[in-house]
Design a protein around this motif. Structure first.
Motif, PDB file in Angstrom:
ATOM      1  N   TYR A   1       0.880  -1.174   0.000  1.00 27.94           N
ATOM      2  CA  TYR A   1       0.000   0.000   0.000  1.00 27.94           C
ATOM      3  C   TYR A   1       0.906   1.210   0.000  1.00 27.94           C
ATOM      4  CZ  TYR A   1      -3.316   3.552   1.492  1.00 27.94           C
ATOM      5  OH  TYR A   1      -4.088   4.683   1.560  1.00 27.94           O
ATOM      6  N   SER A   2       0.680   2.111  -0.910  1.00 25.02           N
ATOM      7  CA  SER A   2       1.522   3.292  -0.992  1.00 25.02           C
ATOM      8  C   SER A   2       0.615   4.488  -1.181  1.00 25.02           C
ATOM      9  CB  SER A   2       2.470   3.127  -2.177  1.00 25.02           C
ATOM     10  OG  SER A   2       3.029   4.359  -2.537  1.00 25.02           O
ATOM     11  N   SER A   3       0.820   5.535  -0.379  1.00 19.08           N
ATOM     12  CA  SER A   3      -0.078   6.677  -0.507  1.00 19.08           C
ATOM     13  C   SER A   3       0.706   7.979  -0.545  1.00 19.08           C
ATOM     14  CB  SER A   3      -1.090   6.700   0.638  1.00 19.08           C
ATOM     15  OG  SER A   3      -0.435   6.755   1.877  1.00 19.08           O
ATOM     16  N   ILE A   4       0.111   8.969  -1.187  1.00 15.79           N
ATOM     17  CA  ILE A   4       0.733  10.292  -1.281  1.00 15.79           C
ATOM     18  C   ILE A   4      -0.284  11.346  -0.872  1.00 15.79           C
ATOM     19  CG2 ILE A   4       2.256   9.597  -3.163  1.00 15.79           C
ATOM     20  CD1 ILE A   4       0.362  11.489  -4.914  1.00 15.79           C
ATOM     21  N   GLU A   5       0.235  12.551  -0.639  1.00 14.14           N
ATOM     22  CA  GLU A   5      -0.632  13.683  -0.332  1.00 14.14           C
ATOM     23  C   GLU A   5      -1.023  14.345  -1.652  1.00 14.14           C
ATOM     24  OE1 GLU A   5      -1.508  14.390   2.900  1.00 14.14           O
ATOM     25  OE2 GLU A   5      -2.890  15.896   2.141  1.00 14.14           O
ATOM     26  N   ALA A   6      -2.151  13.954  -2.188  1.00 15.01           N
ATOM     27  CA  ALA A   6      -2.674  14.567  -3.403  1.00 15.01           C
ATOM     28  C   ALA A   6      -3.341  15.890  -2.997  1.00 15.01           C
ATOM     29  CB  ALA A   6      -3.670  13.622  -4.069  1.00 15.01           C
ATOM     30  N   PRO A   7      -3.659  16.757  -3.965  1.00 14.40           N
ATOM     31  CA  PRO A   7      -4.282  18.040  -3.585  1.00 14.40           C
ATOM     32  C   PRO A   7      -5.543  17.864  -2.733  1.00 14.40           C
ATOM     33  CG  PRO A   7      -3.651  18.085  -5.882  1.00 14.40           C
ATOM     34  CD  PRO A   7      -3.373  16.697  -5.398  1.00 14.40           C
ATOM     35  N   LYS A   8      -6.235  16.734  -2.901  1.00 12.89           N
ATOM     36  CA  LYS A   8      -7.497  16.550  -2.191  1.00 12.89           C
ATOM     37  C   LYS A   8      -7.371  15.691  -0.955  1.00 12.89           C
ATOM     38  CE  LYS A   8      -9.893  17.660  -6.307  1.00 12.89           C
ATOM     39  NZ  LYS A   8      -8.693  18.107  -7.042  1.00 12.89           N
ATOM     40  N   GLY A   9      -6.208  15.123  -0.709  1.00 16.01           N
ATOM     41  CA  GLY A   9      -6.016  14.312   0.486  1.00 16.01           C
ATOM     42  C   GLY A   9      -5.201  13.071   0.194  1.00 16.01           C
ATOM     43  N   GLU A  10      -5.391  12.062   1.032  1.00 14.53           N
ATOM     44  CA  GLU A  10      -4.568  10.860   0.907  1.00 14.53           C
ATOM     45  C   GLU A  10      -5.014  10.017  -0.282  1.00 14.53           C
ATOM     46  OE1 GLU A  10      -4.542   8.235   4.293  1.00 14.53           O
ATOM     47  OE2 GLU A  10      -3.343   6.753   3.241  1.00 14.53           O
ATOM     48  N   LEU A  11      -4.153   9.934  -1.276  1.00 14.30           N
ATOM     49  CA  LEU A  11      -4.420   9.097  -2.443  1.00 14.30           C
ATOM     50  C   LEU A  11      -3.559   7.853  -2.311  1.00 14.30           C
ATOM     51  CD1 LEU A  11      -5.517   8.665  -5.399  1.00 14.30           C
ATOM     52  CD2 LEU A  11      -3.432   9.789  -6.141  1.00 14.30           C
ATOM     53  N   GLY A  12      -4.192   6.701  -2.170  1.00 13.69           N
ATOM     54  CA  GLY A  12      -3.427   5.474  -1.937  1.00 13.69           C
ATOM     55  C   GLY A  12      -3.662   4.444  -3.030  1.00 13.69           C
ATOM     56  N   TYR A  13      -2.667   3.613  -3.247  1.00 16.75           N
ATOM     57  CA  TYR A  13      -2.801   2.485  -4.162  1.00 16.75           C
ATOM     58  C   TYR A  13      -2.442   1.229  -3.394  1.00 16.75           C
ATOM     59  CZ  TYR A  13      -2.963   5.794  -8.042  1.00 16.75           C
ATOM     60  OH  TYR A  13      -3.319   6.799  -8.905  1.00 16.75           O
ATOM     61  N   TYR A  14      -3.319   0.250  -3.435  1.00 17.45           N
ATOM     62  CA  TYR A  14      -3.047  -1.048  -2.830  1.00 17.45           C
ATOM     63  C   TYR A  14      -2.953  -2.040  -3.971  1.00 17.45           C
ATOM     64  CZ  TYR A  14      -3.855  -5.352  -0.183  1.00 17.45           C
ATOM     65  OH  TYR A  14      -3.744  -6.617   0.345  1.00 17.45           O
ATOM     66  N   ILE A  15      -1.769  -2.607  -4.159  1.00 13.53           N
ATOM     67  CA  ILE A  15      -1.556  -3.490  -5.305  1.00 13.53           C
ATOM     68  C   ILE A  15      -1.179  -4.883  -4.805  1.00 13.53           C
ATOM     69  CG2 ILE A  15      -0.278  -3.848  -7.447  1.00 13.53           C
ATOM     70  CD1 ILE A  15       0.308  -0.911  -7.547  1.00 13.53           C
TER      71      ILE A  15
END
Lengths: 168, 368
Positions: B302-316
């Motif tokens: 699971y990897s997440s970043i601070e996108a302009p709207k909040g926590e954008l995460g990808y679980y692969i």
């Protein structure tokens, strides 16, 4: 999966508190995750929320493994603001099982569980409003199950609506 | 929603084609006079099955699709996806690529916040702000276009780094933007910050406390306006963010007005990061050694970043094949929108428009 054992005080406390419910404790690329029995789902998450301040349900999702007798894997991604760490809790169960809803613990689970229901057809026991969220009410089946193929869905649509054999 | 109505209540349908719902969002409001008694969100009109598509494409093939989720912040979507796949296969982009990624991600944060500012001011009747913010957003989009040929769905990055070296005029364009933008921000603030109508419409409206934000997993500027200085760029730094000096703006009142102030200040901080990154941008390769055929070993991240709207995460989840076994996107807009009910019940109908505006979600990302 080339995983390592997840070893730290939290991992030990988890195993000590739920000796019969915690099945595995692993870590991959530095990210810890534990597999627990489905009946202990709510208890373990509640313990993490109340005793270890994992107060943010970052995500809740599922994975389909149709070859396995326990075909569904449910994953909760938790975050603790005070400890600044993520933790994944997972549980596996067959199609007939209904896991307990996390909505009473985490209001965020309300929509997340609806999406899991919408996509996989997993019904959550005790959910206040379990109905489809992204797909129309009359949609047949659950698209993220592995037996739903994009090609077959596309073909049945063009056959029904355009009267042609294939849109590809 | 129950079918039973008190004599004084009425059900009002708002959307899905409504100018202030920022896309195709349908709200079913139960009203007592002007007061909202209950609210139900109907979403999914833009559902394209992004996660299913992800399972049917190779890792590289899927990269352009992520731009179509939050289409006003495509660079951030792409950054989050590239970082997630890089984490899964255990590689890291070279330092130069990381700095360029930071510059573009921050430019995109500014572009996203500008679009938010213009459109939510428009919702509340302040039309001028839209023309001002679109003008500056155009400067940012021009930089994107000159770099990679696209303005919105940029596909600016590649797994392992960048495909393109910076174009010749990049530095001049960026310096010109950095020089002009602070004065523009002051201009917006002169239009709005002390504007009595703007203040009246936003102050004390749509309060979501820090405790509620945590419970509803709300992230981004909405969470920070509630006083919690939580930003993934600081909390879990990625892509060299730990090398830059910047502040996390927070609010105190957790209302719509504080969300506005937080986003304005975030644009200033983004500019600070861009200046530092441009000053210290290292030379060197822009693409790490990535196998021609991406076949990650079985595993899950699971990897997440601070996108302009909040926590954008990808679980692969990888099963060791060419395509992900499961690709889950954790969309900040979806979870932020889920908190609308908490904020809007008890408010006036007109306030619902203000709350939707300052929540800042994009339906492309809510529905995926």
């Amino acid at each position: 999966m080339a995983t390592e054992a997840w070893q730290d005080p939290l991992s030990a406390a988890l195993a000590a508190t739920f000796p019969s419910s915690v099945l595995t404790r692993e870590s991959f690329r530095g990210q810890p995750f534990a597999l627990i029995t489905p009946t202990a789902w709510c208890d373990v998450l509640s313990w993490l929320l109340l005793n270890h301040a994992f107060d943010y349900l970052a995500d809740l999702t599922a994975v389909d493994f149709p070859q396995s007798p326990d075909r569904f894997e449910l994953i909760a991604i938790l975050y603790s603001f005070s400890a600044n760490r993520y933790l994944r809790l997972k549980t596996r169960f067959p199609e007939s099982f209904s896991p307990a809803s996390l909505t009473p613990l985490f209001p965020a689970a309300n929509w997340l569980e609806r999406e899991v229901y919408d996509m996989f057809g997993i019904s959550f026991a005790g959910h206040p409003n379990l109905k489809r969220i992204l797909l129309p009410e009359d949609w047949q089946g659950f698209p993220l199950r592995k037996e739903k193929s994009i090609l077959a869905m596309d073909q049945s649509w063009v056959q029904n609506h355009l009267g042609i054999k294939s849109g590809q | 929603m129950t079918n039973h109505l008190e004599t004084s209540e009425m059900v009002l349908n708002m959307g899905p084609q409504h100018p202030s719902t920022h896309g195709v969002l349908r709200l079913i409001l139960k009203l007592d006079g002007e007061r909202v008694k209950s609210i139900e969100c109907v979403i999914g009109y833009l559902h394209r099955g992004v996660e299913k598509i992800g399972e049917n494409r190779t890792y590289a093939q899927f990269a352009p699709y992520v731009d179509r989720m939050d289409y006003v912040a495509a660079v951030s979507n792409g950054l989050g996806y590239c970082l997630a796949v890089e984490k899964l296969i255990g590689i890291e982009a070279p330092p130069r690529a990381q700095f360029v990624r930071v510059i573009f991600a921050e430019l995109n944060r500014i572009a996203s916040h500008l679009l938010w500012l213009g459109t939510s001011a428009l919702d509340l009747g302040a039309m001028t702000a839209l023309f001002y913010t679109m003008r500056e957003r155009e400067d940012v989009l021009k930089i994107f276009e000159n770099y990679c040929g696209a303005r919105l769905t940029t596909h600016a990055f590649r797994i392992g780094g960048l495909q393109y070296e910076l174009h010749d005029t990049f530095e001049a364009e960026l310096l010109a933007f950095c020089a002009s933008f602070p004065a523009r921000l002051d201009e917006y603030e002169r239009l709005l910050t002390q504007n009595p109508i703007w203040v009246d419409r936003l102050k004390g409206i749509g309060i979501l406390t820090a405790a509620d934000c945590k419970a509803y997993a709300v992230s981004g500027p909405v969470l920070r306006a509630a006083g919690l200085p939580w930003d993934l760029r600081k909390a879990q730094p990625y892509s060299s963010y730990d090398q830059f000096d910047f502040d996390i703006p927070t609010g105190q009142n957790a209302d719509s007005y504080d969300r506005y102030l937080v986003r304005i200040e975030e644009m200033r901080q983004s500019l600070r990061i861009i200046r530092q990154a441009l000053d210290r941008i290292p030379s060197g390769p822009i693409l790490a050694k990535v196998p021609k055929v991406l076949k990650p070993a079985p595993g899950e991240i699971y990897s997440s970043i601070e996108a302009p709207k909040g926590e954008l995460g990808y679980y692969i989840v990888s099963d060791g094949s060419l395509q992900p076994w499961r690709l889950r996107v954790r969309p900040p807009s979806f979870l932020n929108l889920a908190a609308l009910e908490k904020m809007a019940v008890g408010a006036l109908v007109a306030d619902v428009v203000a709350i939707i505006g300052t929540l800042d979600f994009v339906l492309g990302e809510v529905d995926r």
